[in-house]
Each structure stands twice: as structure tokens, then as C-alpha cells.
Design a protein around this motif. Sequence first.
Motif, PDB file in Angstrom:
ATOM      1  N   PHE A  33      55.857  32.801 119.929  1.00 17.51           N
ATOM      2  CA  PHE A  33      56.719  31.168 120.618  1.00 17.51           C
ATOM      3  C   PHE A  33      55.677  30.827 121.330  1.00 17.51           C
ATOM      4  CE2 PHE A  33      60.820  32.367 119.189  1.00 17.51           C
ATOM      5  CZ  PHE A  33      60.676  32.212 117.486  1.00 17.51           C
ATOM      6  N   LEU A  34      55.099  31.690 122.372  1.00 21.00           N
ATOM      7  CA  LEU A  34      53.643  31.213 123.478  1.00 21.00           C
ATOM      8  C   LEU A  34      52.964  31.725 122.728  1.00 21.00           C
ATOM      9  CD1 LEU A  34      53.249  30.433 126.110  1.00 21.00           C
ATOM     10  CD2 LEU A  34      53.416  32.498 126.874  1.00 21.00           C
ATOM     11  N   ASP A  35      52.586  32.167 122.207  1.00 22.64           N
ATOM     12  CA  ASP A  35      51.072  31.807 122.392  1.00 22.64           C
ATOM     13  C   ASP A  35      50.837  31.266 120.770  1.00 22.64           C
ATOM     14  OD1 ASP A  35      48.160  33.816 121.777  1.00 22.64           O
ATOM     15  OD2 ASP A  35      48.985  34.021 119.655  1.00 22.64           O
ATOM     16  N   PRO A  36      51.076  31.009 119.721  1.00 19.10           N
ATOM     17  CA  PRO A  36      50.723  29.791 119.176  1.00 19.10           C
ATOM     18  C   PRO A  36      51.084  28.932 119.761  1.00 19.10           C
ATOM     19  CG  PRO A  36      52.422  30.623 118.408  1.00 19.10           C
ATOM     20  CD  PRO A  36      52.768  31.429 119.252  1.00 19.10           C
ATOM     21  N   TYR A  37      51.684  28.458 120.681  1.00 14.59           N
ATOM     22  CA  TYR A  37      51.512  26.859 121.371  1.00 14.59           C
ATOM     23  C   TYR A  37      50.611  26.641 122.287  1.00 14.59           C
ATOM     24  CZ  TYR A  37      53.054  23.367 124.650  1.00 14.59           C
ATOM     25  OH  TYR A  37      52.147  21.984 124.859  1.00 14.59           O
ATOM     26  N   ILE A  38      50.072  28.147 122.607  1.00 18.83           N
ATOM     27  CA  ILE A  38      48.647  28.014 123.538  1.00 18.83           C
ATOM     28  C   ILE A  38      47.235  27.798 122.450  1.00 18.83           C
ATOM     29  CG2 ILE A  38      47.464  29.942 125.014  1.00 18.83           C
ATOM     30  CD1 ILE A  38      49.632  30.543 126.113  1.00 18.83           C
ATOM     31  N   ARG A  39      47.674  28.582 121.549  1.00 19.98           N
ATOM     32  CA  ARG A  39      46.718  28.438 120.179  1.00 19.98           C
ATOM     33  C   ARG A  39      46.482  26.702 120.760  1.00 19.98           C
ATOM     34  NH1 ARG A  39      44.909  33.145 117.932  1.00 19.98           N
ATOM     35  NH2 ARG A  39      43.448  32.568 116.772  1.00 19.98           N
ATOM     36  N   ARG A  76      44.404  36.424 128.036  1.00 18.86           N
ATOM     37  CA  ARG A  76      43.606  35.974 127.106  1.00 18.86           C
ATOM     38  C   ARG A  76      42.988  35.020 126.559  1.00 18.86           C
ATOM     39  NH1 ARG A  76      47.915  38.286 122.333  1.00 18.86           N
ATOM     40  NH2 ARG A  76      47.976  39.703 123.009  1.00 18.86           N
ATOM     41  N   TYR A  77      43.551  34.072 127.235  1.00 22.28           N
ATOM     42  CA  TYR A  77      42.885  32.878 126.695  1.00 22.28           C
ATOM     43  C   TYR A  77      42.172  32.320 128.256  1.00 22.28           C
ATOM     44  CZ  TYR A  77      45.747  33.202 122.437  1.00 22.28           C
ATOM     45  OH  TYR A  77      45.439  33.744 121.475  1.00 22.28           O
ATOM     46  N   LYS A  78      42.239  33.166 129.085  1.00 26.49           N
ATOM     47  CA  LYS A  78      41.687  32.684 130.267  1.00 26.49           C
ATOM     48  C   LYS A  78      42.202  31.866 131.080  1.00 26.49           C
ATOM     49  CE  LYS A  78      38.212  35.430 130.042  1.00 26.49           C
ATOM     50  NZ  LYS A  78      37.084  36.367 130.190  1.00 26.49           N
ATOM     51  N   ILE A  79      43.544  32.083 130.767  1.00 29.31           N
ATOM     52  CA  ILE A  79      44.682  31.154 131.216  1.00 29.31           C
ATOM     53  C   ILE A  79      44.901  31.990 133.183  1.00 29.31           C
ATOM     54  CG2 ILE A  79      46.271  30.182 131.460  1.00 29.31           C
ATOM     55  CD1 ILE A  79      45.733  29.166 128.806  1.00 29.31           C
ATOM     56  N   GLN A  80      45.081  31.676 134.431  1.00 30.55           N
ATOM     57  CA  GLN A  80      45.398  31.949 135.449  1.00 30.55           C
ATOM     58  C   GLN A  80      47.126  31.371 135.820  1.00 30.55           C
ATOM     59  OE1 GLN A  80      44.461  35.178 136.424  1.00 30.55           O
ATOM     60  NE2 GLN A  80      42.573  35.362 135.985  1.00 30.55           N
ATOM     61  N   GLY A 105      35.530  34.444 126.378  1.00 32.45           N
ATOM     62  CA  GLY A 105      36.397  34.360 126.258  1.00 32.45           C
ATOM     63  C   GLY A 105      37.131  32.718 126.587  1.00 32.45           C
ATOM     64  N   ARG A 106      36.226  31.456 126.272  1.00 30.21           N
ATOM     65  CA  ARG A 106      36.941  29.791 126.923  1.00 30.21           C
ATOM     66  C   ARG A 106      36.768  29.753 124.899  1.00 30.21           C
ATOM     67  NH1 ARG A 106      37.050  28.177 131.751  1.00 30.21           N
ATOM     68  NH2 ARG A 106      38.223  26.107 130.864  1.00 30.21           N
ATOM     69  N   ILE A 107      37.421  28.136 125.150  1.00 28.75           N
ATOM     70  CA  ILE A 107      36.738  28.149 123.855  1.00 28.75           C
ATOM     71  C   ILE A 107      36.204  26.425 123.285  1.00 28.75           C
ATOM     72  CG2 ILE A 107      39.390  27.351 121.785  1.00 28.75           C
ATOM     73  CD1 ILE A 107      39.497  29.294 123.090  1.00 28.75           C
ATOM     74  N   LEU A 108      35.158  26.344 122.751  1.00 28.45           N
ATOM     75  CA  LEU A 108      34.931  25.417 122.712  1.00 28.45           C
ATOM     76  C   LEU A 108      34.865  23.996 121.844  1.00 28.45           C
ATOM     77  CD1 LEU A 108      31.663  25.576 122.574  1.00 28.45           C
ATOM     78  CD2 LEU A 108      31.404  25.865 119.174  1.00 28.45           C
ATOM     79  N   ALA A 109      34.489  23.166 123.067  1.00 29.96           N
ATOM     80  CA  ALA A 109      35.081  21.573 122.283  1.00 29.96           C
ATOM     81  C   ALA A 109      34.314  21.061 122.063  1.00 29.96           C
ATOM     82  CB  ALA A 109      35.636  21.475 124.448  1.00 29.96           C
ATOM     83  N   GLY A 110      34.290  21.325 120.892  1.00 32.20           N
ATOM     84  CA  GLY A 110      32.838  20.264 119.731  1.00 32.20           C
ATOM     85  C   GLY A 110      32.097  21.066 119.047  1.00 32.20           C
ATOM     86  N   ASP A 111      32.156  20.571 118.125  1.00 38.48           N
ATOM     87  CA  ASP A 111      30.884  21.493 117.024  1.00 38.48           C
ATOM     88  C   ASP A 111      30.123  22.067 117.616  1.00 38.48           C
ATOM     89  OD1 ASP A 111      33.388  21.193 115.369  1.00 38.48           O
ATOM     90  OD2 ASP A 111      32.238  19.767 114.487  1.00 38.48           O
ATOM     91  N   VAL A 112      28.790  22.957 117.412  1.00 37.88           N
ATOM     92  CA  VAL A 112      26.841  23.049 117.302  1.00 37.88           C
ATOM     93  C   VAL A 112      26.502  22.850 116.582  1.00 37.88           C
ATOM     94  CG1 VAL A 112      26.103  24.866 118.637  1.00 37.88           C
ATOM     95  CG2 VAL A 112      28.231  24.528 119.640  1.00 37.88           C
ATOM     96  N   LYS A 113      25.272  21.872 116.534  1.00 44.18           N
ATOM     97  CA  LYS A 113      24.568  22.266 115.341  1.00 44.18           C
ATOM     98  C   LYS A 113      23.210  22.849 115.495  1.00 44.18           C
ATOM     99  CE  LYS A 113      27.129  18.538 113.435  1.00 44.18           C
ATOM    100  NZ  LYS A 113      27.540  16.256 113.166  1.00 44.18           N
TER     101      LYS A 113
END
Length: 397
Positions: free
Chosen positions: A309-315, A213-217, A30-38
Motif C-alpha cells: 500500500f505505501l510503496d504504490p502511494y509514494i510512486r 528507496r526513493y531517497k526520502i528521509q 535515485g531521484r525521479i525525473l520531472a519532465g521529458d528529456v530530449k
Amino acid sequence: MISIEEALTKILAEVSKSNLESVPLAESLGRILAGDVKADRDYPPFHRSAMDGYAIKSKDFDPSKIYHCKKEIFAGMESKLDPGEEIVKIMTGAVVPEGLDAVVKIEDSQEIESGNPISKVKLKSDQAFQFMNIALQGEDLKKGELVIGSGTVIGMSEISLLASLGFDIVPVRTLPKVSIISTGNEVVSVGSKPLPYQIRDSNSYSLIAILNRYKIQPNSIELVPDDELKITEALQKGLESDILLLSGGVSMGSMDLIPPLLEKLGVKKIFHKVSLKPGKPIWFGKKGKTVVFGLPGNPFSVQVCARIFLDPYIRSYLGMEISRPLRFPFYGKRKKKNSLPEFFPVIFETREKTGLRAKSFNGSGDIRAGLSSDGIALHPGEQSEISEEDILDFYPW
Ligand code: AMP
Ligand code: MG
């Protein structure tokens, strides 16, 4: 009054990006990957048997021949041919030894004599061609190939792949600190017994639904009456977060105290009011690193504004792509009285094609408005009526 698109552009212009942190693989869902994975090596890393059977040289295949097999190769073993060896028994997942290039599956074989060390087998397959029943080294992925792009949500397939590639620790985006404040003299907490003129706070939970949805509490959830001093105190604390979410108190009523108090505290107004329904009185501003969403209090307005409005900001904060609306035909007829673009709850209906059916509701204060709907559709501002098969923008919840 600005349009939905203008509002969204202004909101996205204020995004401050999250940072990078490392989490254990098992906690990365559920977290968002930071960086490309090869890929760290070829996949499969070796020529892999895709069947239980016999590995042979395809060009020497002969269904009338009796083969002498003296070795069985399992997954997890090194595999090598002895001089003169032309067949091995092989199990799924095992390395096909160098020198052999086809696997005849066990169902197409007949053991004529089982022996130790040598068994005699016949292969009844119609044919054997090069790489038959073999997954070739590197056919799925080549070493160094990009597999998962930065900004991807880690779901089941992604976590499985990360495990295959050896990521016991995963680089992900840090989550924002979020404070939620609901305002209103009438608003009481969910656990309390409301007096006849009071209502329970539901907006905080709509907002939590989007955040989770984005694991934010959220860091804090507060209920504050329409009292300048109490609101000011709560806002001061809330402004220490990255995102401050307010509901209620942004309309034109005499108890709608939020906009002037925010500005008094040095929050710069970026817009107040957007041409849409429900949610027209929405207020958006920024102070330092903190963005402030002042959402109108009606439950369905909060849900629509949070989705649009909020969902796109978080994404965007998390380095993800903004989800664009889908387009579906509308099944039915719908009229509206004013010229504002209007969001309304819809349910999927599958005829020959899948389309959207409007869900009836009693306006933005209806606590059941969104219930069992699949999302919201947009009734364009300039169209007083939409009819059968009109193509609409659809935003899944
Ligand atoms: P307001 O935007 O403050 O004028 O509120 C509009 C409507 O939303 C009123 O009927 C409020 O009672 C209702 N409302 C405000 N805050 C909440 C909340 N936290 N949960 C549920 N309804 C609310
Ligand atoms: Mg209020």
C-alpha cells in the motif's frame, strides 16, 4: 471489508502530486525525473570512426594498391581532406572527414614505408563498403528525440545519458515530508536495553527501508506509549507532514487507540480493515494534504502493508508508474485455513523455469519472516490450497 484492489484504488485516489525542484547532476541518482528529456543534438554528433585504422572512399578500395597517407586524425580534432587526398589514418572516436566513407581497421593494414609526411600503406581487408566501421551521425539519437520520460528513476544509465546531454542541473520531483510514529507501551528504542516485557522498535526501520528507496528521509521518528494525551500530541505534530506513518494500535484491543484519536483530530477515515493477511486492521485516512497510514504493529504486517500500500502511494506521489505484480509458478504446496487473501514470503528457485518456493515462518509477529526472501507472493482468498505450478502474483521486495 474492502478488497486489496479497492483499498489500493482508494489510496491512489488521495495522492497529491509532488512538485519540481532542480538538483546538481551528481546528486540526482535515485531521484525521479520531472519532465521529458530530449536530445539536444544528433548522437553521435558527427560520423565517428569506430576503429583505429585508415579512412578511405569505399568505392576506390583496392587491396593491391599502395596508398599514400599523410595525415592522422585523432578524437577531439576537426578533420578535413586536402585536395586530392584519398586516405587518412584515423583513431577511434575521431570525425571521419567529409569525402571518406569507410574505415579499414589497423589490423587489416600493412605499412610498407613509414615516412614524414607521407607513409605508404596497403589495405588487406577483404572488402570495404559504405559506412564500414563508422557510427553514423544521428544513428543513436536524432536531435529533439525523446530519450528519457518524466517519472523515470535516475540510475547509472540515466545519469550517464543526462551528462551526455548537458544536464548539469536536473529537474526532479520534490520528496514528501514523512513522519513516523510507533505506538505501544511495550515498544522501546533500538539502543535501549529492553525489560523482559518490552520489545525494541523495528517497524520504524522497515518503513525507512521503503522510504530510502526513493531517497526520502523521514522528518521525525517517534515512539509513543498507549496514552491518549501523548498520542494526540504526537499525531498533531505528525499531521504537519505530507505522509504520516503509524504502526501499532489500530486493531480491536483495548489499547488500540489510534483510529478514534485520528478521527477526533479531524482526519477523515477512508477505510479501516482490508481483506488480507497479514495486515487486516490497516487504517487509512486524510486530513488536508496529509495522508495517514495506520499500520498494524506486527513486524511482518508492517512490511507487507508498506510494500503493498505505501510503496504504490509514494510512486504515484513522485509521478512514477505503479509496479504491477510479476507472475511466477509456485513450487510446492500451501494450505490456508481462512478465506482471506494471504501474502507469504517466497524465495526464487530455478528449475527449468524460475519459480517461487514458500519460506516457512511463524506468522506476522515473526521477526525473521521476510529474512532472505526475494519478495511476497499472494495466496488467493478463494483458494484453500495452492499447488505445484499454480501461477501466483509475486511482489519483489
Ligand atoms: P498492535 O498492532 O499495537 O496490537 O501490535 C501488534 C504486535 O506488534 C505486538 O506484539 C507489538 O508488540 C508489536 N509491535 C508494535 N509496534 C512495534 C514496533 N514499533 N516494532 C516492533 N514490533 C512492534
Ligand atoms: Mg500496540
